[in-house]
Design a protein around this motif. Structure first.
Motif, short mmCIF file in Angstrom:
data_model
loop_
_atom_site.label_atom_id
_atom_site.label_comp_id
_atom_site.label_asym_id
_atom_site.label_seq_id
_atom_site.Cartn_x
_atom_site.Cartn_y
_atom_site.Cartn_z
N LYS A 21 0.83 -1.20 0.10
CA LYS A 21 -0.13 -0.09 0.04
C LYS A 21 0.95 1.39 -0.02
N ARG A 25 0.65 4.13 -2.77
CA ARG A 25 0.20 5.41 -2.33
C ARG A 25 1.42 6.13 -2.57
N ASP A 37 -5.92 7.90 2.67
CA ASP A 37 -5.15 6.67 3.09
C ASP A 37 -6.01 6.69 4.69
N PRO A 40 -3.08 4.97 7.84
CA PRO A 40 -1.76 5.40 7.71
C PRO A 40 -0.52 5.02 8.45
#
Length: 187
Positions: A21, A25, A37, A40
């Motif tokens: 991720k 991202r 997100d 996080p």
């Protein structure tokens, strides 16, 4: 609604999907995307199903058009997100499958497995999914979009009790005729 056309997407991961991720991202941010997100901090990431529910709810509530979900295999988070209304989730392990989930099946959530997907592949899959829309790339195949639009609508409007009462058959099914497969069409 925050749309892919406006380069806005919501993402989330459990602990196993978190590293992938993060790569995706940062890649998307570098390409000008606004990325929301939901997870996080890796140590605070909920279990896969709770992340799936959270992502799915953002689509169900009409806040986001598309979402990216990450867990170990992509399977569990996909199942959980699919429990939310209006979520059409896909699990993919290739760029072609990610693109086709958007262009043929009108999926609005793509799940990826951090155990199987390398960072560059995940980035390319995210791009393919986010940049594709129903019918893209199949303009030369007569009936393609109508065929898949029927599939999308029947899934979106599916009523299990009506299906069951109709002898496990779709109530008022529509049909579309696909023309001959275009020469040289590669998926």
């Amino acid at each position: 609604m925050r749309t892919a056309r406006d380069k806005q997407v919501v993402i989330g991961a459990d602990f196993a999907g978190f590293p992938l991720k993060e790569y995706v991202r940062l890649h998307l941010i570098g390409k000008g995307w606004e990325v929301t997100d939901l997870t996080p901090i890796k140590e605070e990431a909920p279990m896969y199903q709770r992340v799936g529910f959270a992502l799915g709810s953002r689509i169900a509530e009409g806040e986001f058009e598309k979402a990216l979900a990450f867990c170990g295999t992509g399977m569990g988070i996909h199942v959980a997100a699919s429990k939310c209304p209006h979520v059409h989730a896909a699990v993919a392990e290739s760029v072609r499958a990610a693109r086709r989930s958007a262009t043929a099946n009108s999926c609005n959530l793509l799940a990826m497995g951090g155990f199987w997907i390398a960072p560059r592949l995940g980035m390319a899959m995210a791009d393919a999914f986010l940049e594709g829309s129903l019918g893209d790339g199949y303009e030369g195949w007569e009936g393609f979009e109508e065929y898949h639009e029927i599939g999308y609508r029947e899934c979106e409007d599916f009523d299990y009790e009506a299906y069951r009462a109709n002898g496990f058959s779709v109530v008022n099914p529509r049909e579309a005729v696909l023309g001959p497969e275009p020469e040289g069409l590669a998926f």
